[in-house]
Design a protein around this motif. Structure first.
Motif, PDB file in Angstrom:
ATOM      1  N   LEU A  25       0.834  -1.203   0.000  1.00 59.69           N
ATOM      2  CA  LEU A  25       0.000   0.000   0.000  1.00 59.69           C
ATOM      3  C   LEU A  25       0.873   1.261   0.000  1.00 59.69           C
ATOM      4  CD1 LEU A  25      -2.662  -1.111   2.659  1.00 59.69           C
ATOM      5  CD2 LEU A  25      -2.953  -0.983   0.165  1.00 59.69           C
ATOM      6  N   PRO A  26       0.370   2.364  -0.525  1.00 61.97           N
ATOM      7  CA  PRO A  26       1.144   3.619  -0.528  1.00 61.97           C
ATOM      8  C   PRO A  26       1.489   4.049   0.906  1.00 61.97           C
ATOM      9  CG  PRO A  26      -0.818   3.810  -1.915  1.00 61.97           C
ATOM     10  CD  PRO A  26      -0.944   2.509  -1.182  1.00 61.97           C
ATOM     11  N   GLY A  27       2.727   4.491   1.076  1.00 61.82           N
ATOM     12  CA  GLY A  27       3.163   4.962   2.390  1.00 61.82           C
ATOM     13  C   GLY A  27       3.870   3.904   3.199  1.00 61.82           C
ATOM     14  N   ALA A  28       3.961   2.671   2.679  1.00 59.96           N
ATOM     15  CA  ALA A  28       4.604   1.585   3.433  1.00 59.96           C
ATOM     16  C   ALA A  28       6.114   1.824   3.527  1.00 59.96           C
ATOM     17  CB  ALA A  28       4.333   0.249   2.740  1.00 59.96           C
ATOM     18  N   PRO A  29       6.747   1.290   4.548  1.00 61.83           N
ATOM     19  CA  PRO A  29       8.206   1.396   4.657  1.00 61.83           C
ATOM     20  C   PRO A  29       8.883   0.838   3.406  1.00 61.83           C
ATOM     21  CG  PRO A  29       7.276   0.502   6.684  1.00 61.83           C
ATOM     22  CD  PRO A  29       6.158   0.555   5.682  1.00 61.83           C
ATOM     23  N   GLY A  30       9.958   1.484   3.009  1.00 63.34           N
ATOM     24  CA  GLY A  30      10.686   1.023   1.839  1.00 63.34           C
ATOM     25  C   GLY A  30      10.177   1.599   0.530  1.00 63.34           C
ATOM     26  N   SER A  31       9.088   2.366   0.601  1.00 66.54           N
ATOM     27  CA  SER A  31       8.515   2.935  -0.620  1.00 66.54           C
ATOM     28  C   SER A  31       9.009   4.359  -0.857  1.00 66.54           C
ATOM     29  CB  SER A  31       6.979   2.930  -0.517  1.00 66.54           C
ATOM     30  OG  SER A  31       6.557   3.806   0.531  1.00 66.54           O
ATOM     31  N   GLY A  32       9.918   4.825   0.000  1.00 66.66           N
ATOM     32  CA  GLY A  32      10.381   6.207  -0.117  1.00 66.66           C
ATOM     33  C   GLY A  32       9.468   7.194   0.581  1.00 66.66           C
TER      34      GLY A  32
ATOM     35  N   GLN B  92       4.039  10.118   6.130  1.00 67.44           N
ATOM     36  CA  GLN B  92       3.275   9.210   5.263  1.00 67.44           C
ATOM     37  C   GLN B  92       3.249   7.793   5.836  1.00 67.44           C
ATOM     38  OE1 GLN B  92       5.604  10.080   1.775  1.00 67.44           O
ATOM     39  NE2 GLN B  92       3.953  11.274   0.827  1.00 67.44           N
ATOM     40  N   VAL B  93       4.376   7.389   6.431  1.00 68.14           N
ATOM     41  CA  VAL B  93       4.409   6.067   7.072  1.00 68.14           C
ATOM     42  C   VAL B  93       3.409   6.023   8.227  1.00 68.14           C
ATOM     43  CG1 VAL B  93       5.824   4.478   8.434  1.00 68.14           C
ATOM     44  CG2 VAL B  93       6.791   5.563   6.408  1.00 68.14           C
ATOM     45  N   ARG B  94       3.390   7.097   9.015  1.00 71.87           N
ATOM     46  CA  ARG B  94       2.423   7.155  10.124  1.00 71.87           C
ATOM     47  C   ARG B  94       0.998   7.009   9.610  1.00 71.87           C
ATOM     48  NH1 ARG B  94       2.013  12.896  11.711  1.00 71.87           N
ATOM     49  NH2 ARG B  94       0.755  12.859   9.814  1.00 71.87           N
ATOM     50  N   ASP B  95       0.659   7.759   8.571  1.00 65.68           N
ATOM     51  CA  ASP B  95      -0.708   7.702   8.046  1.00 65.68           C
ATOM     52  C   ASP B  95      -1.018   6.308   7.483  1.00 65.68           C
ATOM     53  OD1 ASP B  95      -0.996  10.315   8.783  1.00 65.68           O
ATOM     54  OD2 ASP B  95      -0.631  11.137   6.774  1.00 65.68           O
ATOM     55  N   TRP B  96      -0.015   5.706   6.837  1.00 65.98           N
ATOM     56  CA  TRP B  96      -0.193   4.325   6.332  1.00 65.98           C
ATOM     57  C   TRP B  96      -0.499   3.390   7.492  1.00 65.98           C
ATOM     58  CZ3 TRP B  96       3.507   0.502   7.702  1.00 65.98           C
ATOM     59  CH2 TRP B  96       3.328  -0.742   7.111  1.00 65.98           C
ATOM     60  N   TRP B  97       0.300   3.473   8.552  1.00 65.47           N
ATOM     61  CA  TRP B  97       0.125   2.566   9.688  1.00 65.47           C
ATOM     62  C   TRP B  97      -1.234   2.773  10.350  1.00 65.47           C
ATOM     63  CZ3 TRP B  97       2.320  -1.664  11.643  1.00 65.47           C
ATOM     64  CH2 TRP B  97       2.009  -2.027  12.953  1.00 65.47           C
ATOM     65  N   ASN B  98      -1.571   4.035  10.572  1.00 63.82           N
ATOM     66  CA  ASN B  98      -2.832   4.323  11.252  1.00 63.82           C
ATOM     67  C   ASN B  98      -4.045   3.989  10.389  1.00 63.82           C
ATOM     68  OD1 ASN B  98      -1.506   5.172  13.555  1.00 63.82           O
ATOM     69  ND2 ASN B  98      -1.450   7.322  12.940  1.00 63.82           N
ATOM     70  N   GLY B  99      -3.827   3.858   9.074  1.00 65.25           N
ATOM     71  CA  GLY B  99      -4.943   3.498   8.194  1.00 65.25           C
ATOM     72  C   GLY B  99      -5.163   1.999   8.083  1.00 65.25           C
ATOM     73  N   LEU B 100      -4.265   1.213   8.679  1.00 69.71           N
ATOM     74  CA  LEU B 100      -4.404  -0.246   8.621  1.00 69.71           C
ATOM     75  C   LEU B 100      -5.368  -0.725   9.693  1.00 69.71           C
ATOM     76  CD1 LEU B 100      -0.600  -1.158   8.288  1.00 69.71           C
ATOM     77  CD2 LEU B 100      -2.283  -0.980   6.434  1.00 69.71           C
ATOM     78  N   ASP B 101      -6.000  -1.868   9.445  1.00 66.29           N
ATOM     79  CA  ASP B 101      -6.846  -2.429  10.498  1.00 66.29           C
ATOM     80  C   ASP B 101      -5.994  -3.324  11.407  1.00 66.29           C
ATOM     81  OD1 ASP B 101      -6.573  -4.954   9.303  1.00 66.29           O
ATOM     82  OD2 ASP B 101      -8.425  -4.735   8.142  1.00 66.29           O
ATOM     83  N   ALA B 102      -6.640  -3.809  12.466  1.00 64.57           N
ATOM     84  CA  ALA B 102      -5.903  -4.582  13.478  1.00 64.57           C
ATOM     85  C   ALA B 102      -5.256  -5.819  12.876  1.00 64.57           C
ATOM     86  CB  ALA B 102      -6.858  -4.980  14.599  1.00 64.57           C
TER      87      ALA B 102
ATOM     88  N   ASP C 186      11.544  -6.618  12.124  1.00 65.74           N
ATOM     89  CA  ASP C 186      12.715  -5.744  11.997  1.00 65.74           C
ATOM     90  C   ASP C 186      12.351  -4.421  11.322  1.00 65.74           C
ATOM     91  OD1 ASP C 186      14.073  -7.809  13.112  1.00 65.74           O
ATOM     92  OD2 ASP C 186      15.067  -8.456  11.271  1.00 65.74           O
ATOM     93  N   VAL C 187      11.501  -4.498  10.314  1.00 64.88           N
ATOM     94  CA  VAL C 187      11.122  -3.286   9.564  1.00 64.88           C
ATOM     95  C   VAL C 187      10.199  -2.403  10.408  1.00 64.88           C
ATOM     96  CG1 VAL C 187       9.905  -2.441   7.524  1.00 64.88           C
ATOM     97  CG2 VAL C 187      11.377  -4.455   7.352  1.00 64.88           C
ATOM     98  N   ILE C 188       9.175  -3.017  10.967  1.00 65.81           N
ATOM     99  CA  ILE C 188       8.201  -2.232  11.737  1.00 65.81           C
ATOM    100  C   ILE C 188       8.865  -1.641  12.992  1.00 65.81           C
ATOM    101  CG2 ILE C 188       5.986  -2.335  12.961  1.00 65.81           C
ATOM    102  CD1 ILE C 188       5.869  -2.638   9.867  1.00 65.81           C
ATOM    103  N   GLY C 189       9.822  -2.354  13.544  1.00 69.39           N
ATOM    104  CA  GLY C 189      10.468  -1.893  14.778  1.00 69.39           C
ATOM    105  C   GLY C 189      11.478  -0.794  14.577  1.00 69.39           C
ATOM    106  N   SER C 190      11.790  -0.459  13.344  1.00 70.00           N
ATOM    107  CA  SER C 190      12.877   0.511  13.137  1.00 70.00           C
ATOM    108  C   SER C 190      12.528   1.635  12.165  1.00 70.00           C
ATOM    109  CB  SER C 190      14.127  -0.216  12.622  1.00 70.00           C
ATOM    110  OG  SER C 190      13.878  -0.819  11.362  1.00 70.00           O
ATOM    111  N   THR C 191      11.315   1.639  11.662  1.00 67.82           N
ATOM    112  CA  THR C 191      10.978   2.633  10.640  1.00 67.82           C
ATOM    113  C   THR C 191      10.400   3.896  11.274  1.00 67.82           C
ATOM    114  OG1 THR C 191      10.544   0.910   9.003  1.00 67.82           O
ATOM    115  CG2 THR C 191       9.585   3.079   8.588  1.00 67.82           C
ATOM    116  N   ASP C 192      11.007   5.020  10.945  1.00 70.24           N
ATOM    117  CA  ASP C 192      10.499   6.299  11.451  1.00 70.24           C
ATOM    118  C   ASP C 192       9.105   6.552  10.908  1.00 70.24           C
ATOM    119  OD1 ASP C 192      12.740   6.793  12.899  1.00 70.24           O
ATOM    120  OD2 ASP C 192      13.727   7.980  11.345  1.00 70.24           O
ATOM    121  N   GLY C 193       8.236   6.955  11.797  1.00 69.11           N
ATOM    122  CA  GLY C 193       6.850   7.198  11.426  1.00 69.11           C
ATOM    123  C   GLY C 193       5.907   6.163  12.029  1.00 69.11           C
ATOM    124  N   ILE C 194       6.425   4.949  12.288  1.00 58.06           N
ATOM    125  CA  ILE C 194       5.589   3.953  12.988  1.00 58.06           C
ATOM    126  C   ILE C 194       5.446   4.419  14.436  1.00 58.06           C
ATOM    127  CG2 ILE C 194       5.379   1.549  13.726  1.00 58.06           C
ATOM    128  CD1 ILE C 194       5.405   1.644  10.749  1.00 58.06           C
TER     129      ILE C 194
END
Lengths: 593, 99
Positions: free
Chosen positions: A201-208, A213-223, A235-243
């Protein structure tokens, strides 16, 4: 006739709320068992098959053996990886199950309250059947409106909880289901399709994407998506700025649990390499620190603010590791302290650094603060290893670390709910970490409201004054007059340039706000012991740090700046003052036993 | 074929030990209880554990098979070595007067 609508919660009886089956502790143990079985069984076979049996064996039989051994190694390696992947999902499942249990207790309590309140209201309405006083009727209507609103909120929370239970169980069930047939277990592990979909999805880590944008991506996901990502990409979720810090924490705990289970199992059979042993020691130190943070009780509220594992990379920096742990909620705290440690610190020091972060939290709340607090230590850079490490005498590590620290603080800020007021954030640099912190501010736009430099060997050669840090708030300095390291900074125009790390920030030339930081244990000479007392309970330094973190900088007890007369050696006026300890309003940071 | 046959016993022993190790893994898998999980997860957990006990069984057989092959080779080499040594001992290698 007046009608008063009184809703009924669903289910009507508390006993009919969904039960939560499963046991977090047992699920965690199940994951550890799987990890241990992988490490002590399938992985051992893979390693052995890769070991050439004898040198002088040639011929068709040897060729056949090598081919068979390679096949066995590959398949058992894949089996190991797949079993470890299921173990990670068990850890994520167990963590979430523990949260869901705690939340269910809250829902049960709320439901009981709603049922009782509703019955009382119904009784009152029945008793007022013949009532004509409009004021009484209006009061009953208001109570009904308030109750209906509370019931609606409960229904939303309950439905959300049910969805999370379902998502958690689906995640675990799917992980088991993906690996119960031969063709599946001997092929490389497949990522949970829900997690893989979310990463597209747009805004995911690794997409630039930016941290926002990462924060909005994360907060837009369901449980379900968030839980799947935490289990599949810890490893990715634990280290990406914006999560958000809560998401990072959950992911990093999965990584930590997985490391401990795997490496401790290997250690039990003597299979650890030197690097892996270091890795394990870093993980164990992190566990100890995190347990301390998790169990800390705020003495002013008797509540448990909880720990957050914000950064966890035990193999970083040539094995020194990288770690950041906070106490309090970094996502919502009104005041945040972020402390950067200095020379000789690595991930193995996490327990000590955690205790000092807790001390900082405690000093802040104990002496009064308007709002909530979180206190974190951040060791996301490669601090010099020793006083004699050549890196100690240069700014190189501080410049690299300063950039990383500024980036991480920007990421932390971006991860918070934009509807919340920005946190009042105090960056605290100790020892070489003060150089790192000052350079983060002057060169990399560190987004801190206030800065505290402690026991500083210099604030960076590019920073002759506090103003050059470019902080909107204030720059504070604590220097113990017997701290050996605190005297490595340049003292000014007359007496040397110090240890090549810039100017002494306690000097009048630098012109920061110096606060009291003496300790009664000081002797007549300077030493390294005094360098390690800035976060000691009931110390002048910790009291003043707490006041700055609380946003109450006016309350710090200021000390006269050091100075450098041309006709004699630099002078520290604090050298002759009697230090205090446990004095209210000056060095009292914790309730006496 | 060329070999230092004493060395063959070493990997044969390794694989024999792995056979034992994987039997232990099978037992450990059998001891895993699925009550740790929610009711809707338990059937999948049970199927998973059973399947992996099966893989552990296959791994046991594989390790045992490799160990057996290597042991057979080592025994055969040792026996052949002894037989040839005996043959040499029985061989009259003298010529002329000594014969």
């Amino acid at each position: 006739m007046t009608t008063i609508r009184v809703d009924q919660p669903v289910p009507a009886a508390t006993a009919d709320l969904d039960e939560l089956t499963g046991d977090p502790g047992q699920a965690d143990a199940f994951g550890r068992d799987l990890s241990s079985i992988a490490a002590q069984g399938f992985e051992v076979v893979a390693e052995r098959a890769l070991t050439a049996p004898v040198v002088a064996w040639f011929g068709e039989s040897r060729t056949a053996y090598d081919e068979k051994a390679a096949q066995i190694a590959n398949q058992h390696r894949t089996l190991t990886d797949n079993l470890q992947a299921v173990a990670r999902t068990c850890f994520a499942y167990a963590d979430t199950l523990a949260d869901l249990r705690w939340e269910r207790d809250g829902l049960v309590s709320t439901h009981q309250h709603l049922v009782a309140t509703r019955q009382t209201l119904l009784n009152d309405i029945a008793g007022a059947a013949d009532e004509t006083d409009p004021l009484v009727i209006r009061t009953l209507q208001d109570r009904a409106t308030e109750l209906n609103g509370a019931i609606a909120t409960f229904q939303t929370d309950y439905a959300d909880w049910q969805q999370r239970v379902t998502a958690n169980e689906n995640l675990m069930r799917d992980a088991f289901g993906r690996l119960d047939e031969v063709g599946e277990v001997t092929a490389p592990a497949t990522v949970d399709p829900i997690a893989a979909g979310a990463m597209d999805l747009p805004g995911a880590p690794g997409s630039g994407a930016t941290p926002e944008q990462v924060r909005d991506w994360w907060n837009g996901l369901d449980a379900a998506q968030q839980e799947a990502l935490i289990a599949s990409y810890p490893d990715v979720i634990g280290s990406t700025d914006g999560i958000p810090a809560d998401g990072r924490d959950q992911a990093n705990r999965v990584s930590l649990d997985a490391d401990l289970a795997d490496l401790e199992a290997q250690d039990a059979i003597g299979a650890l390499s030197e690097d892996e042993r270091r890795h394990l020691e870093n993980a164990q130190a992190t566990r100890t620190a995190l347990e301390n943070a998790d169990s800390y009780v705020d003495p002013t509220t008797d509540e448990v603010p909880g720990g957050q594992l914000w950064l966890y990379d035990p193999t970083a920096h040539g094995g020194d590791g990288a770690v950041a742990i906070g106490v309090g909620d970094l996502d919502t705290a009104d005041h945040i302290a972020a402390r950067v440690p200095g020379i000789t610190t690595d991930q193995g020091d996490a327990p000590t650094l955690m205790q000092e972060a807790i001390n900082t939290y405690q000093s802040t709340v104990y002496n009064g603060v308007d709002g909530t607090v979180a206190s974190m230590f951040w060791l996301g850079y490669d601090a010099p290893d020793a006083f004699y490490d050549p890196a100690t005498a240069s700014q190189g590590r501080a410049e690299e670390g300063g950039e990383a620290f500024a980036d991480d603080i920007a990421g932390l800020r971006a991860s918070r709910d934009p509807d919340l007021d920005p946190a009042h954030l105090t960056a605290i640099g100790h020892s070489y970490g003060s150089t790192t912190t000052a350079i983060a501010a002057s060169d990399h736009g560190l987004d801190a409201d206030d800065v505290v430099l402690l026991g500083s060997p210099g604030a960076g050669v590019q920073n002759p004054t506090a103003e050059s840090l470019g902080i909107d708030g204030d720059v504070y300095v604590g220097r113990n007059s017997r701290d050996l390291v605190g005297f490595l900074g340049g003292e000014g125009g007359y007496h040397g340039v110090g240890a090549r790390l810039g100017f002494d920030p306690s000097s009048d030339d630098f012109d920061a706000i110096r606060f009291e930081a003496e300790d009664p244990s000081r002797g007549w000479h300077r030493d390294v012991e005094q360098h390690g007392l800035y976060f000691a309970n009931d110390s002048e330094s910790l009291y003043n740090i707490g006041r700055v973190v609380a946003g109450d900088g006016d309350a710090v007890n200021q000390a006269e700046q050091s100075y450098d007369p041309w006709w004699r050696a630099p002078v520290d006026p604090e050298a002759d003052r009697d230090p205090t300890s446990d004095v209210p309003g000056r060095s009292d940071t914790v309730a006496d036993d | 074929m060329t070999t230092e046959w004493d060395d063959i016993w070493t990997p044969a022993t390794w694989w024999g030990e792995l056979d034992t190790t994987m039997q232990g893994v099978r037992t450990r898998l059998g001891n895993l209880g699925v009550s740790a999980f929610g009711e809707s997860v338990r059937p999948a957990a049970t199927t998973f554990v059973e399947a992996w006990r099966g893989y552990a069984d296959e791994s046991v057989e594989i390790c045992a098979g490799v160990a057996e092959a290597l042991t057979t080779m080592a025994v055969d080499v040792d026996r052949t070595d002894a037989e040839i040594a005996q043959a040499f001992e029985g061989l009259d290698g003298s010529v002329g007067e000594a014969r």
